[in-house]
Write a protein that holds these residues in place. Structure first.
Motif, PDB file in Angstrom:
ATOM      1  N   PRO A 251     -15.650  -2.940 -11.212  1.00 52.62           N
ATOM      2  CA  PRO A 251     -16.814  -2.046 -11.210  1.00 52.62           C
ATOM      3  C   PRO A 251     -17.904  -2.617 -12.107  1.00 52.62           C
ATOM      4  O   PRO A 251     -17.632  -3.167 -13.169  1.00 52.62           O
ATOM      5  CB  PRO A 251     -16.248  -0.747 -11.771  1.00 52.62           C
ATOM      6  CG  PRO A 251     -15.095  -1.177 -12.642  1.00 52.62           C
ATOM      7  CD  PRO A 251     -14.520  -2.408 -11.989  1.00 52.62           C
ATOM      8  N   LEU A 252     -19.160  -2.472 -11.684  1.00 53.10           N
ATOM      9  CA  LEU A 252     -20.278  -3.058 -12.423  1.00 53.10           C
ATOM     10  C   LEU A 252     -21.046  -2.036 -13.247  1.00 53.10           C
ATOM     11  O   LEU A 252     -21.942  -2.412 -14.013  1.00 53.10           O
ATOM     12  CB  LEU A 252     -21.227  -3.761 -11.438  1.00 53.10           C
ATOM     13  CG  LEU A 252     -20.584  -4.856 -10.579  1.00 53.10           C
ATOM     14  CD1 LEU A 252     -21.621  -5.457  -9.635  1.00 53.10           C
ATOM     15  CD2 LEU A 252     -19.961  -5.943 -11.458  1.00 53.10           C
ATOM     16  N   THR A 253     -20.730  -0.748 -13.096  1.00 56.52           N
ATOM     17  CA  THR A 253     -21.387   0.294 -13.864  1.00 56.52           C
ATOM     18  C   THR A 253     -20.326   1.301 -14.310  1.00 56.52           C
ATOM     19  O   THR A 253     -19.198   1.310 -13.799  1.00 56.52           O
ATOM     20  CB  THR A 253     -22.446   1.038 -13.018  1.00 56.52           C
ATOM     21  OG1 THR A 253     -21.787   1.731 -11.946  1.00 56.52           O
ATOM     22  CG2 THR A 253     -23.484   0.076 -12.452  1.00 56.52           C
ATOM     23  N   GLU A 254     -20.689   2.165 -15.233  1.00 58.51           N
ATOM     24  CA  GLU A 254     -19.751   3.189 -15.698  1.00 58.51           C
ATOM     25  C   GLU A 254     -19.396   4.158 -14.577  1.00 58.51           C
ATOM     26  O   GLU A 254     -18.234   4.559 -14.444  1.00 58.51           O
ATOM     27  CB  GLU A 254     -20.358   3.940 -16.885  1.00 58.51           C
ATOM     28  CG  GLU A 254     -20.418   3.114 -18.164  1.00 58.51           C
ATOM     29  CD  GLU A 254     -20.886   3.942 -19.346  1.00 58.51           C
ATOM     30  OE1 GLU A 254     -21.061   5.174 -19.177  1.00 58.51           O
ATOM     31  OE2 GLU A 254     -21.069   3.368 -20.437  1.00 58.51           O
ATOM     32  N   ARG A 255     -20.384   4.539 -13.768  1.00 53.06           N
ATOM     33  CA  ARG A 255     -20.065   5.477 -12.688  1.00 53.06           C
ATOM     34  C   ARG A 255     -19.170   4.804 -11.645  1.00 53.06           C
ATOM     35  O   ARG A 255     -18.307   5.450 -11.046  1.00 53.06           O
ATOM     36  CB  ARG A 255     -21.337   6.015 -12.054  1.00 53.06           C
ATOM     37  CG  ARG A 255     -22.163   5.017 -11.263  1.00 53.06           C
ATOM     38  CD  ARG A 255     -23.420   5.643 -10.740  1.00 53.06           C
ATOM     39  NE  ARG A 255     -24.344   4.641 -10.238  1.00 53.06           N
ATOM     40  CZ  ARG A 255     -25.638   4.871 -10.050  1.00 53.06           C
ATOM     41  NH1 ARG A 255     -26.140   6.062 -10.316  1.00 53.06           N
ATOM     42  NH2 ARG A 255     -26.419   3.921  -9.578  1.00 53.06           N
ATOM     43  N   ALA A 256     -19.364   3.492 -11.430  1.00 52.00           N
ATOM     44  CA  ALA A 256     -18.489   2.776 -10.505  1.00 52.00           C
ATOM     45  C   ALA A 256     -17.071   2.722 -11.045  1.00 52.00           C
ATOM     46  O   ALA A 256     -16.098   2.864 -10.290  1.00 52.00           O
ATOM     47  CB  ALA A 256     -19.027   1.370 -10.259  1.00 52.00           C
ATOM     48  N   ALA A 257     -16.926   2.519 -12.359  1.00 52.12           N
ATOM     49  CA  ALA A 257     -15.595   2.471 -12.974  1.00 52.12           C
ATOM     50  C   ALA A 257     -14.878   3.813 -12.828  1.00 52.12           C
ATOM     51  O   ALA A 257     -13.680   3.865 -12.511  1.00 52.12           O
ATOM     52  CB  ALA A 257     -15.715   2.085 -14.445  1.00 52.12           C
ATOM     53  N   ALA A 258     -15.609   4.899 -13.043  1.00 51.86           N
ATOM     54  CA  ALA A 258     -15.004   6.220 -12.908  1.00 51.86           C
ATOM     55  C   ALA A 258     -14.599   6.493 -11.466  1.00 51.86           C
ATOM     56  O   ALA A 258     -13.530   7.057 -11.194  1.00 51.86           O
ATOM     57  CB  ALA A 258     -15.984   7.286 -13.397  1.00 51.86           C
ATOM     58  N   ALA A 259     -15.445   6.075 -10.531  1.00 54.59           N
ATOM     59  CA  ALA A 259     -15.146   6.294  -9.116  1.00 54.59           C
ATOM     60  C   ALA A 259     -13.934   5.473  -8.683  1.00 54.59           C
ATOM     61  O   ALA A 259     -13.082   5.954  -7.925  1.00 54.59           O
ATOM     62  CB  ALA A 259     -16.359   5.928  -8.272  1.00 54.59           C
TER      63      ALA A 259
END
Length: 341
Positions: A251-259
């Protein structure tokens, strides 16, 4: 990140199609014709594949109809299990032990795989992976137990096959030649169609954004630079395609990591497991379904689990620029065939 819940792992050992004795015998006759063709019996020879395409029409009607229906409508689970295919068990010999083991000469199991591949689309392979063989052995290899790939025996994480690749397979076929003696090894699948209703709107939106990067495995020789960002969910919003490898997608962003973390939890929650027996063929729709494997303990004595694998492209033409000589093998990690200087 929340802890991963205990997987329900719904048992899908109940097959979608069980061949009758007569259907198994008929399939064996067609496979034997392909195995014994006088013109040549090299699996990777395009002429041998052409012969498989010709013989496809001779397979039992129920088998052909089931495969055609699955190609068009893979259902909520995105996986098909056919039982009762011929694999000529008495002729197999020991389970291979070497890394990169493949099937180059025609056998009944190789013929079965190629016949089915020609019904679903066209067989395909990738030159850096198992030297581009169309039929590949999936066996545990000594010293590779911890490997996240077909040679390992630890828990294999969920992934779309070759998720990094612009022309990843549309279908992955796994034919069981020999079952795990301990009965521990199981093919696990999870389909985006069953995960989608469990996603909240925020997670779903994040998975549609190009904020993920998937690296090629070491077997493909790495890449010239960072992979291009991509979305995990693409296509129709109500019925998207899936592109992810839980061991290689970053994931490249925090929201991507959470998703991505939420997606992993839901894969576990909706997982289905099939413990394959000799003659079982699992077909996974790689566009909408991830697969993995439970951990097991190989013996390395010739009796271990032995599957053979073939990839299928539903539209071979789309990759024409990436296959030298209009063959079935994609030439390099980027998918581009060699061009004259």
């Amino acid at each position: 990140m929340a802890s991963v819940p205990v997987s329900l792992d719904i048992d899908i050992s109940a097959p979608d199609l069980v061949l009758t004795g007569a259907e198994t015998a008929a399939t064996a006759r067609v496979a034997a014709l392909l195995r014994d063709r006088p013109e040549g019996t090299l699996v990777d020879d395009p002429a041998w594949v052409d012969s498989a395409r010709d013989h496809w029409e001779e397979l039992p009607t129920r088998l052909r109809r089931t495969l055609r229906d699955f190609r068009r409508a893979p259902g909520p689970g995105g996986a098909l299990l056919v039982r009762g295919l011929p694999v000529a068990g008495s002729e197999l010999g020991d389970t291979p032990l070497s890394d990169g083991s493949v099937q180059r000469t025609a056998t009944v199991p190789a013929a079965v795989l190629m016949l089915v591949a020609c019904g679903l689309g066209d067989p395909a392979a990738f030159r850096p992976e198992k030297t581009g063989a169309l039929v590949q052995d999936v066996v545990p290899v000594p010293g590779r137990e911890e490997f996240q790939g077909n040679a390992g025996s630890v828990l294999l994480t969920f992934h779309n096959e070759n998720a990094f690749h612009p022309h990843r397979p549309d279908f992955v076929m796994l034919l069981c030649l020999r079952a795990d003696p301990e009965g521990l090894a199981g093919l696990r699948t999870s389909c985006v169609r069953e995960v989608l209703p469990l996603l909240d709107a925020q997670t779903r939106s994040a998975l549609h954004r190009p904020e993920f990067r998937t690296a090629p495995p070491p077997s493909f020789g790495g890449s010239d630079g960072p992979a291009a960002p991509h979305a995990v969910l693409t296509g129709a919003y109500e019925d998207p395609d899936l592109r992810v490898d839980m061991a290689a997608t970053e994931p490249l962003t925090e929201r991507a990591a959470a998703a991505l973390a939420e997606l992993q939890l839901l894969f576990e929650r909706t997982a289905r497991t099939a413990r394959l027996e000799p003659g079982d063929l699992a077909v996974v729709d790689n566009r909408i379904t991830v697969h993995g494997r439970t951990a097991f303990s190989p013996r390395f004595d010739g009796t271990d689990r032995w599957l053979q694998r073939t990839f299928v492209l539903a539209d071979l033409r789309r990759s024409r620029a990436h296959r030298a000589g209009d063959g079935y093998v994609l030439a390099d990690p980027t998918g581009h065939a060699a061009r004259p200087a």
